[in-house]
Write an enzyme that holds these catalytic residues in place. Sequence first.
Site, PDB file in Angstrom:
ATOM      1  N   ALA A  55       0.701  -0.811   0.385  1.00 55.61           N
ATOM      2  CA  ALA A  55       0.156   0.225  -0.031  1.00 55.61           C
ATOM      3  C   ALA A  55       0.831   1.622   0.427  1.00 55.61           C
ATOM      4  CB  ALA A  55      -1.099  -0.061   1.305  1.00 55.61           C
ATOM      5  N   SER A 115       3.949   1.975  -0.364  1.00 55.27           N
ATOM      6  CA  SER A 115       5.295   2.284  -1.525  1.00 55.27           C
ATOM      7  C   SER A 115       4.110   2.111  -3.156  1.00 55.27           C
ATOM      8  CB  SER A 115       5.798   0.807  -2.250  1.00 55.27           C
ATOM      9  OG  SER A 115       5.119  -0.256  -2.191  1.00 55.27           O
ATOM     10  N   ASN A 116       2.781   1.675  -3.349  1.00 55.69           N
ATOM     11  CA  ASN A 116       1.743   1.900  -4.546  1.00 55.69           C
ATOM     12  C   ASN A 116       1.776   3.184  -4.656  1.00 55.69           C
ATOM     13  OD1 ASN A 116       1.769  -0.810  -5.206  1.00 55.69           O
ATOM     14  ND2 ASN A 116      -0.335  -0.935  -4.209  1.00 55.69           N
ATOM     15  N   ASN A 164      -7.401   1.491   5.855  1.00 62.90           N
ATOM     16  CA  ASN A 164      -7.231   0.382   4.710  1.00 62.90           C
ATOM     17  C   ASN A 164      -6.893  -1.309   5.804  1.00 62.90           C
ATOM     18  OD1 ASN A 164      -5.860  -0.564   1.818  1.00 62.90           O
ATOM     19  ND2 ASN A 164      -4.349   0.895   2.609  1.00 62.90           N
ATOM     20  N   THR A 177     -14.029   6.977   1.318  1.00 62.97           N
ATOM     21  CA  THR A 177     -14.352   6.812  -0.192  1.00 62.97           C
ATOM     22  C   THR A 177     -15.307   5.719  -0.143  1.00 62.97           C
ATOM     23  OG1 THR A 177     -12.794   5.061   0.371  1.00 62.97           O
ATOM     24  CG2 THR A 177     -11.476   6.910  -0.064  1.00 62.97           C
ATOM     25  N   GLY A 215      -4.662  -2.090  -5.648  1.00 64.36           N
ATOM     26  CA  GLY A 215      -4.626  -0.820  -6.096  1.00 64.36           C
ATOM     27  C   GLY A 215      -5.067   0.082  -6.543  1.00 64.36           C
ATOM     28  N   THR A 216      -6.756   0.104  -6.427  1.00 63.32           N
ATOM     29  CA  THR A 216      -7.401   0.831  -7.088  1.00 63.32           C
ATOM     30  C   THR A 216      -7.141   2.261  -5.853  1.00 63.32           C
ATOM     31  OG1 THR A 216      -8.788   0.270  -8.292  1.00 63.32           O
ATOM     32  CG2 THR A 216      -9.724   2.063  -7.374  1.00 63.32           C
ATOM     33  N   ASP A 221      -4.761   2.591  -3.301  1.00 62.05           N
ATOM     34  CA  ASP A 221      -3.709   3.768  -3.420  1.00 62.05           C
ATOM     35  C   ASP A 221      -2.985   4.093  -4.611  1.00 62.05           C
ATOM     36  OD1 ASP A 221      -3.145   1.181  -1.441  1.00 62.05           O
ATOM     37  OD2 ASP A 221      -2.526   0.280  -2.460  1.00 62.05           O
TER      38      ASP A 221
END
Lengths: 318, 318, 318, 318, 318, 318
Positions: free
Chosen positions: B35, B37-38, B166, B227, B256-257, B259
Amino acid sequence: MTDLVTFGESMLRLSPPGQQRLEAIDELDVHVAGAESNVAVAAQRLGLDAAWVSKLPDSPLGRRVTSALGNHGVDSDIVWDDDARMGTYYVEMAGKPRGTNVIYDRADSAVTTASTDELPTDRFADADAFHITGITPALSETLLETTEDLLTLAGEHDTTTVFDVNYRSKLWPPADARETLEELFPEVDVLVVAVRDARNVLDREGDAEAIARELAAEFDFELTLVTRGGDGSLALHEGEVFEQGVFEADEYDTVGTGDAFVGGFLASWLDGAAVPDALEYGAATASLKRTIPGDIALVTPEEVERVVEQGEQSGISR
Amino acid sequence: MTDLVTFGESMLRLSPPGQQRLEAIDELDVHVAGAESNVAVAAQRLGLDAAWVSKLPDSPLGRRVTSALGNHGVDSDIVWDDDARMGTYYVEMAGKPRGTNVIYDRADSAVTTASTDELPTDRFADADAFHITGITPALSETLLETTEDLLTLAGEHDTTTVFDVNYRSKLWPPADARETLEELFPEVDVLVVAVRDARNVLDREGDAEAIARELAAEFDFELTLVTRGGDGSLALHEGEVFEQGVFEADEYDTVGTGDAFVGGFLASWLDGAAVPDALEYGAATASLKRTIPGDIALVTPEEVERVVEQGEQSGISR
Amino acid sequence: MTDLVTFGESMLRLSPPGQQRLEAIDELDVHVAGAESNVAVAAQRLGLDAAWVSKLPDSPLGRRVTSALGNHGVDSDIVWDDDARMGTYYVEMAGKPRGTNVIYDRADSAVTTASTDELPTDRFADADAFHITGITPALSETLLETTEDLLTLAGEHDTTTVFDVNYRSKLWPPADARETLEELFPEVDVLVVAVRDARNVLDREGDAEAIARELAAEFDFELTLVTRGGDGSLALHEGEVFEQGVFEADEYDTVGTGDAFVGGFLASWLDGAAVPDALEYGAATASLKRTIPGDIALVTPEEVERVVEQGEQSGISR
Amino acid sequence: MTDLVTFGESMLRLSPPGQQRLEAIDELDVHVAGAESNVAVAAQRLGLDAAWVSKLPDSPLGRRVTSALGNHGVDSDIVWDDDARMGTYYVEMAGKPRGTNVIYDRADSAVTTASTDELPTDRFADADAFHITGITPALSETLLETTEDLLTLAGEHDTTTVFDVNYRSKLWPPADARETLEELFPEVDVLVVAVRDARNVLDREGDAEAIARELAAEFDFELTLVTRGGDGSLALHEGEVFEQGVFEADEYDTVGTGDAFVGGFLASWLDGAAVPDALEYGAATASLKRTIPGDIALVTPEEVERVVEQGEQSGISR
Amino acid sequence: MTDLVTFGESMLRLSPPGQQRLEAIDELDVHVAGAESNVAVAAQRLGLDAAWVSKLPDSPLGRRVTSALGNHGVDSDIVWDDDARMGTYYVEMAGKPRGTNVIYDRADSAVTTASTDELPTDRFADADAFHITGITPALSETLLETTEDLLTLAGEHDTTTVFDVNYRSKLWPPADARETLEELFPEVDVLVVAVRDARNVLDREGDAEAIARELAAEFDFELTLVTRGGDGSLALHEGEVFEQGVFEADEYDTVGTGDAFVGGFLASWLDGAAVPDALEYGAATASLKRTIPGDIALVTPEEVERVVEQGEQSGISR
Amino acid sequence: MTDLVTFGESMLRLSPPGQQRLEAIDELDVHVAGAESNVAVAAQRLGLDAAWVSKLPDSPLGRRVTSALGNHGVDSDIVWDDDARMGTYYVEMAGKPRGTNVIYDRADSAVTTASTDELPTDRFADADAFHITGITPALSETLLETTEDLLTLAGEHDTTTVFDVNYRSKLWPPADARETLEELFPEVDVLVVAVRDARNVLDREGDAEAIARELAAEFDFELTLVTRGGDGSLALHEGEVFEQGVFEADEYDTVGTGDAFVGGFLASWLDGAAVPDALEYGAATASLKRTIPGDIALVTPEEVERVVEQGEQSGISR
């Protein structure tokens, strides 16, 4: 009744296609591999009724392993664990000077907690032979105890115990290995050891024959097999020494060659062949393995017999 | 000076090609994902100067991660560990009714022992903003302490702290998560939370706005982002609420959306954009991500801006 | 004792990757598929003890089939033939307007000569249920006789006979099929038929319920299942009609959906579930299958139960 | 301060998988390659702080190149061009008698218009060493002028200039090459030349040592390296000659071997090693490269050192 | 007017990638191959105007074959059959000791019913040369008759008849082959035979020259070519013997080498070259073929000429 | 006599597998594509005798193109150029909001220097129809002249001239295109234009019918086809307007849809069909194309006719 039961870890083997480097991978080939399950598969394919006992995570990854053994008809008797992880390892294959490199990621895998009381111990009592390697007791304290228990149990039921030293330097130092292995040897009937391991780990000296004689004398093995890589193998049985060369192969994937040798040997020897014939059968199996992707000796009895009879022919059969 | 520094785990993500099942895999696609690093990658690609701090095994697998971040110009500042293992996870992607399934194999990975004293703490003091997620403190006791330390440290140096809840149900139960997270929240400036996590984990009730107002009031967040999946997002900033819909996407890989949304938002907001503009920029980034294989928002500022301006056009540009 | 035994052909299914055209192929994906073996696999995976009886060439291609069934633990009882060929078929998958096209290359395959006297007839006497489809008697005169023999034999031993009409227009014309099938129906306990086949092949009229009632009356079926594609299925049992809708799926490979439905239904019904519960279980299995590459329902009981309970959710589980 | 800066073209290398023919390709493997960037990568991986300066199209293809160098930590300092094209080349790899064939498609690529005034000239003034090859001045008139300027500039700032002749017969005829190169040589400190190019292009006679001595005398090189393919290399330094054999390798992809040699040599020599040690380090790097797909020496210092110490061992490390 | 017309079967060749085993395949590489079509392709590529006559199923699989020949400009003149099946064969490639294994699945393929009266017989009357192999008459009674008819027809029109013995042990026993072939030989102008087949099938003794002289004397061949594998080939023409060695090759796929030799020989000889030059041309073509995946000699005249002139050089041309 | 001859560029189309991004590619799928050759292939496959005239580099890359057209039986009449480069383009395919992006790399390709005097002009005089698109004159001054010459030449020999506007914004600005195209239109018999291009490039207003009437009146076209994307197409012929909807398709690769429409239309219309039937045939061809990877309409007449008759059915045919 099962002819051969083996116990140990089987892992997901993840390897880059071709000779790519792990550092740059975008995809990994997946195989299933483990010394004891490799031997069970080879033996089953070559005519024995083989079973493999182990502990796996109850997950798609664990089922990937039993599915792979089911391909070959091996009877997997598994303790399923809801939480534990799957053992994996990475193999980056290369020729010289790079060499093939293995990165283990097997710590705390499901099998490391496999205690004797949760295993189907009847399996070991009922089989003709029980095969295990020096990898298993190296994996955890629990597995060392389980190994001792199973060897003892097998001995009590006249199940022939086959032990392949299979030293792995990335698992334990030589001195620890020596101490542990020599505690286990008194329960072993058939020892398999690479001459290199006999020297570096067991601190033995001399040539393969000398080593075989010394080990057999010290631990009273029924049969002692010493493998010498490209120089073939040697068996000491009832005081007599038999030597066997290698059948040359165009190598494609050499991982699992030793297990193929042992599986082929046992398929023949437990079926009643004489030791030199079984040695030759094992050597032919090992040679075929070297041409096959993955750790497993994906061969048939007919193929092994053809190599025994005709040697290293190639060409196109059509 | 770095605009954004993130801290957390980045793993090898192993996924079967197409919609194959893990139980039947012969090959795995390899991506690098985490998360934090993304978010660093998305932010760097979209114009920030981003760094990622972590701990990795000193092996080809660890280098696989820094190599992947180096692709995008992210500055990796790594504590290399000779012995620890690489975190991995398996993703089996599928639509309904199967759904996408993740199997974590990240226990005892290198980062789980990352203590504050071995990390390059200057990084956190010198950055404009520090981003971390609720995954990191869930991974180990050590990481919980490190998370606390880094949030405190950042606060002491006027580094804006961004915390994305998260929640991962496969890492910890909701009650544990709530207790831990709410201890961390007082050090947080910007909170990001999915409305679902706010309800199930943080035990909040009401709609997204009510939740944002309640959390902001309780923990004094400078900015609260909620969100809502397909229903878009909402920001509460200085008492004002801004809403943003989603840009529709032909989905290819949705991992990954979230992030990507945060990375896009931060790239815009830290660059000085107003909150509603940054929200829209994040939504456009997230939308593009959904069309891209892998966890990473492999996009350019021009592409994000085009989506912001033109919406969801498709067609062929030639 | 086996719960379910099936008899029929299993073939190599060769299909171009993606939506490529056969005319332009450079590689083919290989799966193993056959209506009866598909049902055996689904049933075994979902809890039954299933066996599959057939005849195969004694070649690597024949072993490819038993290896594939061994993956799932199905017990293959095979008559090995040294000379006969392996049945194969090509599938070019596409959506509208191209449609999916099958090219059979199964004439003179090993199984077409399978006569009752060479088969392990105990298998059929000892099982709870025997499943076969209308494909098998269409393949050769010998197989029609064998089908008659096995249905009779099963009937004599109180083995429930399950017959799925499974009409294949590329194997025989409707009139021939009708004549043959109606000769077999008196030995059948459970009939499965698509409403489309009931109309086009069996010349029945009316809606699914009318057709079920008419067929059941005429042939005295214990249970009559009529499938209606996207409109779900219907069961007539002891005069009572049960209806079941479909669970929606993001389709990836629809070949084998009907077999998954039957396999799921039998796994549940033979395990003692009521007809409506078994219908729902079958529908959930079929729905999952549509997301999975290959003909086989590579699912677990947990997954099927989750669909039954939660319906068509998607999302990421992590 | 940068240890090594290189300047030149890096291209997309497109090659058929396996030994397929370009005429029949359906897919191409993509690598990034260029003599000077290859050297920068090897040097960076082996411990130097390396930068690469070039001009690229501002497109996904141009970013493909900087992304590839970012993998290894090389600092790319790029002039981005909105309009120019990306240099590409096709490589069809084969053994004898077919041989490996290169088709260049690099005319009018972005770098061919790179003039000194648009480049970051500080880079060349500030580095310890500047590496460039004879390919660069062969690409365009502009690049010939730029090469002259950069060599002069480097000379003025005590940056050691390293020039690898690297003659490409598909770029220019020998006579043109000789004339141009000999105009550049007075600005060169370290010359690298294959003995074959010294003979065919530079019109020199005699053995490698004679050639080295003649060239060094004529152009006053500080260090002269002559490579001899399978016969190893030779260095002339302060009047003394050092010879180095090759480490044997199981070859997988030999493209880029020369660049690996130079990169390895420079990593060692610029770090202070004596010339013979640096030669050996370069030879070990080149040997490892031959086992690795792509043009780049994807190696670590530990691996190079192991080859230097242990030679060409292979086997499995586990 | 066509220079060369060939008649025979062309099949789909299905082979596992790499050295995988058929028993474990998940994908198969697809090539198109057949002795006579291979010769037509090689000859066309090397300058002749070549046609191939055959019978194929009117299906995507049949079109896959003509499409493959159309790649190389060969004119396919096909009798399309609505019902018949496509011939296929499986090849598992391996080095020693496993060897390459072929499994034919060509029984009852479309071509086996090709009778003279449905074929475009003008093709054979109008060509300079007609090539057929001993495979064709082995496939069916009908094809034996057709072979006889076509050889007679060609003879009547001064079309040179070229017959390659090409014995396939999996199609017929040696004694049957000998009887049939020797009935056909009187119509043959140019015989091609492997020395191994001459001994095992035609029962000839002595060395290649003795065999050539004996066969030529007995059947009055205009030209007799004897191939000896790695020992090269020999031609007997007008009483004179010419010998030709092999050009060494780094082998990648050896299937189709013999056809490449014949195709290369005919391209040269029919174009007017002397026998020894044509032999050398054929040997060079065969050598290049061994480096190329698939059965087909995907080469150019320039490449063959380079091998003839420069021999077995390898290296990189750039 | 040829039914249809086309002239233009055919390129290598390089595209990442799946929806990967060009910036991150490791492999590229290779197709051959060009508007005029696409039309020739579609027309040839659907029954015409079609030829394609062009200029290509005399290299494996050039032969890759003629080989691809040879697949489908198109007669390529090529001017081979020893030095010029091969035109290529990159396609990154994606749905919304990313969209499909094309990067041309076709400047200075071989065809850009194709002058009338080196082309086989008989081809254009002898054909029933000549097809060319607005791409060709946009590629170079020489090609603009050649286009004018060929249209004039065709007109002089009663060859019907078919011109598809096919505006490419990455090749030239609208104003330039309009000026050039309107100079060519007087020589054109059949115009094909997208309503979008008619508005943006040709500056026409109104709906498709108004535009068709205005253009036909101004340039005296025999037939005017206006395409409207998802809204179908319209033909104006002898004052009468015919409209045709689209057949819905599950899209896989939409590149080349327009060429498939034109190829299908011409195959039908040149074969004598009435305009509305030809429109429907073209629409069916275009619809099938959308399901097929690559630019080419790899379809059969039977398939097109089935779509015309049955519409957009899907399902499994077996």
